[in-house]
Design a protein around this motif. Sequence first.
Motif, mmCIF file in Angstrom:
data_model
loop_
_atom_site.group_PDB
_atom_site.id
_atom_site.type_symbol
_atom_site.label_atom_id
_atom_site.label_comp_id
_atom_site.label_asym_id
_atom_site.label_seq_id
_atom_site.Cartn_x
_atom_site.Cartn_y
_atom_site.Cartn_z
ATOM 1 N N TYR A 172 0.882 5.962 -14.585
ATOM 2 C CA TYR A 172 -0.705 5.635 -15.193
ATOM 3 C C TYR A 172 -1.258 4.701 -13.850
ATOM 4 C CZ TYR A 172 -0.204 7.398 -19.743
ATOM 5 O OH TYR A 172 -0.149 8.217 -20.888
ATOM 6 N N GLY A 173 -2.624 4.691 -13.973
ATOM 7 C CA GLY A 173 -3.081 3.757 -12.980
ATOM 8 C C GLY A 173 -4.569 4.069 -12.980
ATOM 9 N N LEU A 174 -5.389 3.588 -12.057
ATOM 10 C CA LEU A 174 -6.965 3.819 -12.003
ATOM 11 C C LEU A 174 -7.231 4.751 -10.783
ATOM 12 C CD1 LEU A 174 -8.352 0.182 -12.497
ATOM 13 C CD2 LEU A 174 -8.262 2.094 -14.080
ATOM 14 N N TYR A 175 -8.228 5.728 -11.061
ATOM 15 C CA TYR A 175 -8.659 6.561 -9.989
ATOM 16 C C TYR A 175 -9.935 6.142 -9.698
ATOM 17 C CZ TYR A 175 -9.907 10.506 -7.244
ATOM 18 O OH TYR A 175 -10.602 11.474 -6.225
ATOM 19 N N ASP A 176 -10.349 5.840 -8.265
ATOM 20 C CA ASP A 176 -11.577 5.171 -7.928
ATOM 21 C C ASP A 176 -12.253 6.693 -7.420
ATOM 22 O OD1 ASP A 176 -13.891 4.516 -6.567
ATOM 23 O OD2 ASP A 176 -12.654 3.078 -5.379
ATOM 24 N N THR A 177 -13.485 6.898 -8.556
ATOM 25 C CA THR A 177 -14.057 8.328 -8.215
ATOM 26 C C THR A 177 -14.912 8.220 -6.922
ATOM 27 O OG1 THR A 177 -16.164 7.373 -9.415
ATOM 28 C CG2 THR A 177 -14.368 8.536 -10.698
ATOM 29 N N ILE A 178 -15.237 7.224 -6.328
ATOM 30 C CA ILE A 178 -16.042 6.817 -5.013
ATOM 31 C C ILE A 178 -15.131 6.870 -3.899
ATOM 32 C CG2 ILE A 178 -17.520 5.600 -3.802
ATOM 33 C CD1 ILE A 178 -18.813 4.601 -6.590
ATOM 34 N N ALA A 179 -14.155 6.201 -3.763
ATOM 35 C CA ALA A 179 -13.266 5.982 -2.549
ATOM 36 C C ALA A 179 -12.157 7.426 -2.611
ATOM 37 C CB ALA A 179 -12.332 4.753 -2.574
ATOM 38 N N LYS A 180 -12.150 7.865 -3.863
ATOM 39 C CA LYS A 180 -11.251 9.185 -4.121
ATOM 40 C C LYS A 180 -9.854 8.758 -3.724
ATOM 41 C CE LYS A 180 -14.982 11.812 -4.239
ATOM 42 N NZ LYS A 180 -15.435 12.096 -5.721
ATOM 43 N N ARG A 181 -9.371 7.689 -4.796
ATOM 44 C CA ARG A 181 -8.124 7.243 -4.415
ATOM 45 C C ARG A 181 -7.527 6.594 -5.839
ATOM 46 N NH1 ARG A 181 -7.719 2.436 -0.529
ATOM 47 N NH2 ARG A 181 -8.433 1.448 -1.782
ATOM 48 N N PHE A 182 -6.216 6.964 -5.971
ATOM 49 C CA PHE A 182 -5.477 6.623 -7.155
ATOM 50 C C PHE A 182 -4.557 5.332 -6.915
ATOM 51 C CE2 PHE A 182 -3.454 7.080 -11.266
ATOM 52 C CZ PHE A 182 -2.272 6.797 -11.151
ATOM 53 N N SER A 183 -4.633 4.581 -7.563
ATOM 54 C CA SER A 183 -3.804 3.045 -7.426
ATOM 55 C C SER A 183 -3.162 2.866 -8.907
ATOM 56 C CB SER A 183 -4.782 1.600 -7.319
ATOM 57 O OG SER A 183 -5.320 1.913 -6.109
ATOM 58 N N ARG A 184 -1.641 2.970 -8.757
ATOM 59 C CA ARG A 184 -0.792 2.941 -10.052
ATOM 60 C C ARG A 184 -0.721 1.745 -10.565
ATOM 61 N NH1 ARG A 184 5.544 2.648 -8.494
ATOM 62 N NH2 ARG A 184 5.287 1.881 -10.458
ATOM 63 N N VAL A 185 -0.323 1.517 -11.832
ATOM 64 C CA VAL A 185 0.050 0.490 -12.617
ATOM 65 C C VAL A 185 1.256 -0.148 -11.857
ATOM 66 C CG1 VAL A 185 0.750 -0.721 -14.798
ATOM 67 C CG2 VAL A 185 -1.405 0.802 -14.667
ATOM 68 N N CYS A 186 1.295 -1.514 -11.581
ATOM 69 C CA CYS A 186 2.741 -2.013 -10.867
ATOM 70 C C CYS A 186 3.204 -2.914 -11.688
ATOM 71 C CB CYS A 186 2.046 -2.641 -9.616
ATOM 72 S SG CYS A 186 1.104 -1.982 -8.360
ATOM 73 N N GLY A 187 4.526 -3.136 -11.432
ATOM 74 C CA GLY A 187 5.340 -4.336 -12.488
ATOM 75 C C GLY A 187 6.351 -3.554 -12.923
ATOM 76 N N PRO A 188 7.396 -4.381 -13.546
ATOM 77 C CA PRO A 188 8.554 -3.735 -14.180
ATOM 78 C C PRO A 188 8.651 -2.909 -15.437
ATOM 79 C CG PRO A 188 8.383 -5.942 -14.710
ATOM 80 C CD PRO A 188 7.368 -5.746 -13.749
ATOM 81 N N GLY A 189 9.470 -1.921 -15.636
ATOM 82 C CA GLY A 189 9.198 -1.103 -16.671
ATOM 83 C C GLY A 189 8.121 -0.013 -16.538
ATOM 84 N N ALA A 190 8.141 0.961 -17.606
ATOM 85 C CA ALA A 190 7.377 1.978 -17.346
ATOM 86 C C ALA A 190 5.837 1.759 -17.839
ATOM 87 C CB ALA A 190 7.769 3.050 -18.368
ATOM 88 N N SER A 191 4.830 2.344 -17.070
ATOM 89 C CA SER A 191 3.448 2.084 -17.404
ATOM 90 C C SER A 191 3.071 2.841 -18.549
ATOM 91 C CB SER A 191 2.488 2.234 -15.962
ATOM 92 O OG SER A 191 2.713 3.571 -15.608
ATOM 93 N N THR A 192 2.129 2.731 -19.510
ATOM 94 C CA THR A 192 1.539 3.335 -20.484
ATOM 95 C C THR A 192 0.173 3.597 -20.782
ATOM 96 O OG1 THR A 192 1.789 1.520 -21.828
ATOM 97 C CG2 THR A 192 3.690 2.639 -21.872
ATOM 98 N N GLY A 193 -0.211 4.403 -21.472
ATOM 99 C CA GLY A 193 -1.732 4.559 -21.569
ATOM 100 C C GLY A 193 -1.862 5.647 -22.640
#
Length: 217
Positions: A172-193
């Motif tokens: 999981y993470g965020l997608y920047d619809t303008i820069a066209k880039r995905f940045s993941r959720v960071c940190g220990p353990g699995a990301s959820t959403g």
Amino acid sequence: TCLAQAAIKEVEWVQFSDQHWINTYYVPSCTDTFEIRARLSKTDVTQAFWCSRTELTKDTMTLFLLSGKLRFDRNTNTATTSSTSIAAETDYTVVANYATGKATVNGTDAGITMATGDFSCSMPVILGASAVNYTSIGNYNTGRLYGFKVSNAEGTVLHNFVPAYDDDRSLYGLYDTIAKRFSRVCGPGASTGAAVAAEATEFSSEEWTDHTVINVP
């Protein structure tokens, strides 16, 4: 780290938990406007929504929750707190205009005026935690993030981050619809959403971004 783009699909929200955070890779201007849509699972702990600062009280553009109230840090000031109480499990849209020094919570004036003065930021904005010049990450957020937007002083949207899921890498993470880039959720353990809906929007871009800028202590 930039890799060939995977299948990235929009979701309703991503969850901050277990020391999670996201690096937007955007170094802000001190006159930008930030807009966040979020929901906290609890309000009795100190936590950050967004943060960019060189030192604790220098070149800061940070939004904290302390004792159930929002604190809007700007420049060298860390004492501007709204009287609006924030409740758990409630959706909020917070807009902070760093040019005018004003802010709103769900469309209502937050009753604050942030500190004035021009300054230059050096640290990218991170979401879901605070940091000091790339290190000392803490004050982790406890809730859901529905979106984050950055506009300049002229009102032009520079970045529009929407929750997303990297299907190929199960991230999981965020997608920047303008820069066209995905940045993941960071940190220990699995990301959820939120689950990916059958009709979810699928994004395409040229790079996938990992958390290589901020050094996790």
